[in-house]
Design a protein around this motif. Structure first.
Motif, PDB file in Angstrom:
ATOM      1  N   ASP A 150     -43.685  11.646  64.303  1.00  0.00           N
ATOM      2  CA  ASP A 150     -43.227  12.918  64.865  1.00  0.00           C
ATOM      3  C   ASP A 150     -42.224  13.588  63.934  1.00  0.00           C
ATOM      4  OD1 ASP A 150     -40.260  12.927  66.090  1.00  0.00           O
ATOM      5  OD2 ASP A 150     -41.058  10.904  66.315  1.00  0.00           O
ATOM      6  N   ILE A 151     -42.095  14.907  64.103  1.00  0.00           N
ATOM      7  CA  ILE A 151     -41.053  15.690  63.431  1.00  0.00           C
ATOM      8  C   ILE A 151     -40.172  16.349  64.489  1.00  0.00           C
ATOM      9  CG2 ILE A 151     -42.407  16.102  61.328  1.00  0.00           C
ATOM     10  CD1 ILE A 151     -42.981  18.948  62.465  1.00  0.00           C
ATOM     11  N   ASP A 152     -40.166  15.784  65.670  1.00  0.00           N
ATOM     12  CA  ASP A 152     -39.519  16.414  66.817  1.00  0.00           C
ATOM     13  C   ASP A 152     -38.095  15.949  67.049  1.00  0.00           C
ATOM     14  OD1 ASP A 152     -39.519  18.010  69.277  1.00  0.00           O
ATOM     15  OD2 ASP A 152     -39.587  16.085  70.314  1.00  0.00           O
ATOM     16  N   SER A 153     -37.817  14.673  66.851  1.00  0.00           N
ATOM     17  CA  SER A 153     -36.561  14.123  67.344  1.00  0.00           C
ATOM     18  C   SER A 153     -35.474  13.944  66.291  1.00  0.00           C
ATOM     19  CB  SER A 153     -36.815  12.766  68.018  1.00  0.00           C
ATOM     20  OG  SER A 153     -37.456  11.884  67.122  1.00  0.00           O
ATOM     21  N   ASP A 154     -35.855  13.701  65.044  1.00  0.00           N
ATOM     22  CA  ASP A 154     -34.823  13.359  64.054  1.00  0.00           C
ATOM     23  C   ASP A 154     -35.270  13.754  62.649  1.00  0.00           C
ATOM     24  OD1 ASP A 154     -32.281  12.341  63.649  1.00  0.00           O
ATOM     25  OD2 ASP A 154     -33.009  10.343  63.144  1.00  0.00           O
ATOM     26  N   THR A 155     -35.890  14.924  62.532  1.00  0.00           N
ATOM     27  CA  THR A 155     -36.395  15.409  61.248  1.00  0.00           C
ATOM     28  C   THR A 155     -35.800  16.787  60.957  1.00  0.00           C
ATOM     29  OG1 THR A 155     -38.490  14.203  61.441  1.00  0.00           O
ATOM     30  CG2 THR A 155     -38.461  16.110  59.968  1.00  0.00           C
ATOM     31  N   TYR A 156     -35.295  16.969  59.717  1.00  0.00           N
ATOM     32  CA  TYR A 156     -34.726  18.256  59.297  1.00  0.00           C
ATOM     33  C   TYR A 156     -35.114  18.528  57.847  1.00  0.00           C
ATOM     34  CZ  TYR A 156     -31.829  17.236  63.349  1.00  0.00           C
ATOM     35  OH  TYR A 156     -31.408  16.907  64.618  1.00  0.00           O
ATOM     36  N   ASN A 157     -35.502  19.769  57.555  1.00  0.00           N
ATOM     37  CA  ASN A 157     -35.805  20.139  56.164  1.00  0.00           C
ATOM     38  C   ASN A 157     -34.819  21.163  55.621  1.00  0.00           C
ATOM     39  OD1 ASN A 157     -36.724  22.406  57.566  1.00  0.00           O
ATOM     40  ND2 ASN A 157     -38.876  21.782  57.422  1.00  0.00           N
ATOM     41  N   ALA A 158     -33.734  21.383  56.372  1.00  0.00           N
ATOM     42  CA  ALA A 158     -32.632  22.229  55.915  1.00  0.00           C
ATOM     43  C   ALA A 158     -31.337  21.658  56.477  1.00  0.00           C
ATOM     44  CB  ALA A 158     -32.820  23.667  56.356  1.00  0.00           C
ATOM     45  N   VAL A 159     -30.302  21.620  55.647  1.00  0.00           N
ATOM     46  CA  VAL A 159     -28.997  21.113  56.077  1.00  0.00           C
ATOM     47  C   VAL A 159     -27.944  22.178  55.783  1.00  0.00           C
ATOM     48  CG1 VAL A 159     -27.208  19.363  55.713  1.00  0.00           C
ATOM     49  CG2 VAL A 159     -29.629  18.708  55.668  1.00  0.00           C
ATOM     50  N   LYS A 160     -27.167  22.521  56.798  1.00  0.00           N
ATOM     51  CA  LYS A 160     -26.097  23.498  56.649  1.00  0.00           C
ATOM     52  C   LYS A 160     -24.783  22.871  57.108  1.00  0.00           C
ATOM     53  CE  LYS A 160     -24.739  28.246  57.853  1.00  0.00           C
ATOM     54  NZ  LYS A 160     -25.163  29.484  58.572  1.00  0.00           N
ATOM     55  N   LEU A 161     -23.855  22.738  56.187  1.00  0.00           N
ATOM     56  CA  LEU A 161     -22.542  22.182  56.483  1.00  0.00           C
ATOM     57  C   LEU A 161     -21.500  23.277  56.294  1.00  0.00           C
ATOM     58  CD1 LEU A 161     -22.844  18.741  54.637  1.00  0.00           C
ATOM     59  CD2 LEU A 161     -23.348  19.252  57.030  1.00  0.00           C
ATOM     60  N   TYR A 191     -32.471  12.054  53.500  1.00  0.00           N
ATOM     61  CA  TYR A 191     -32.720  11.109  54.595  1.00  0.00           C
ATOM     62  C   TYR A 191     -33.568  11.723  55.704  1.00  0.00           C
ATOM     63  CZ  TYR A 191     -31.893   8.017  58.543  1.00  0.00           C
ATOM     64  OH  TYR A 191     -32.070   7.186  59.617  1.00  0.00           O
ATOM     65  N   TYR A 192     -33.256  12.950  56.108  1.00  0.00           N
ATOM     66  CA  TYR A 192     -33.890  13.547  57.287  1.00  0.00           C
ATOM     67  C   TYR A 192     -35.187  14.291  56.995  1.00  0.00           C
ATOM     68  CZ  TYR A 192     -29.677  12.644  60.032  1.00  0.00           C
ATOM     69  OH  TYR A 192     -28.647  12.039  60.699  1.00  0.00           O
TER      70      TYR A 192
END
Length: 326
Positions: free
Chosen positions: A197-208, A260-261
């Motif tokens: 799945d890509i629903d629960s803990d997947t990200y292709n962009a990170v904004k801090l 990681y994500y």
């Protein structure tokens, strides 16, 4: 296989061997967020008497697998007693305010354990000094410790497991904590379920975002992967970081988090014959061919382990996540 289930009555000092009074014992561990639990049913007999807070020890073939305390008792009209015991990390579910500066995760564990009068065993050195962490009263101590360990992982790539080992708070690096047993095709496994799945803990962009008191606006640092954004859509992870972190530290953190994500999350649940002592956080070699999009033949980290001991039979349910193929 010989079981021992001991309950100590703190008031009288008596210790009761209850292995012959119960048919099923379930021992559950999770890598993060929850104390280990031991649940069992007893048929009350003789002068058996125990109360909330009394110590419980469960051993298999003289190997101590659980040490904790009675938290829940339920009794029905026929004298059956259902018991739930937790290890001492249960006390870390209490909420507390903490502020740390220039300290390692193991130092945070020692500080909290001392405040709550908990026993500490071996704590591995994480090798990373956390610049600053500030927690209000909204987080449990267990969450605070896990947040510190997450900072270690984000900045070093190493995963450390915090747990109670027979009554002593312990910290180990997962990569150094490997079981010698192989589970999978033709080896212990009796069934499995594989999910992607890509629903629960997947990200292709990170904004801090770092607070900036001078400008009144946050300083934003963003990284993204256009190729997976095109495939999956825009999945953004957002968080606010400490104002004392430098640009370089924040950029490095964002890149590590994206690495990681930015993947399909793969979860494997396995049913197998039991291995005494195996618990969440350990690495175990799993070998299963043709699961779908991958074949697995490698060491993986266990997210949860549930042992069931029933009338001389020992079985397990294991779960591991974030898999890649062999």
């Amino acid at each position: 296989m010989t079981y021992s289930l001991l309950i100590e009555n703190r008031n009288s000092g008596r210790i009761y061997e209850c292995a012959t009074l119960t048919k099923t014992v379930t021992l559950s561990t999770k890598r993060t967020g929850s104390p280990a639990s031991l649940t069992f049913d007893l048929l009350k007999g003789g002068d058996l008497a125990f109360f909330e807070g009394d110590p419980v020890r469960f051993s298999v073939d003289e190997q101590l697998l659980f040490y904790g305390y009675v938290f829940i008792k339920e009794k029905d009209r026929w004298g059956n007693i259902s018991v739930t015991a937790y290890d001492q990390t249960r006390y870390l579910l209490a909420k507390q305010s903490y502020r740390f500066s220039g300290v390692m995760a193991e130092g945070i564990i020692r500080r909290i354990a001392n405040d709550f009068q908990l026993s500490v065993g071996s704590l591995a050195s994480t090798g990373y000094t956390i610049p600053y962490l500030d927690f209000g009263s909204g987080k449990s101590c267990l969450d605070i410790i896990q947040s510190a360990l997450q900072q270690v992982t984000v900045n070093t790539g190493k995963v450390f497991v915090f747990y109670d080992d027979g009554g002593a708070l312990t910290l180990k690096e997962s990569a150094q904590w490997r079981s010698s047993v192989t589970i999978g095709d033709g080896s212990l496994a009796t069934g499995y379920t594989y999910k992607t799945d890509i629903d629960s803990d997947t990200y292709n962009a990170v904004k801090l975002v770092r607070p900036n008191e001078k400008t009144g606006h946050g300083d934003a640092f963003e990284v993204r992967d256009s190729s997976t954004i095109q495939k999956w859509g825009f999945l953004q992870y957002y968080d606010q970081v400490n104002e004392d972190l430098t640009d370089a530290q924040i950029k490095s953190m964002a890149q590590t988090m994206l690495a990681y994500y930015n993947r399909v999350l793969r979860t494997l649940s396995v049913e197998s014959l039991g291995i005494p002592g195996l618990r969440a956080g350990q690495m175990i070699f799993i070998k299963i061919k043709d699961m779908g999009d991958i074949s697995l033949s490698k060491y993986v980290m266990l997210e949860s382990v549930e042992h069931t001991f029933e009338e001389g039979k020992h079985t397990m349910k294991l779960e591991t996540r974030a898999l890649n193929g062999d």
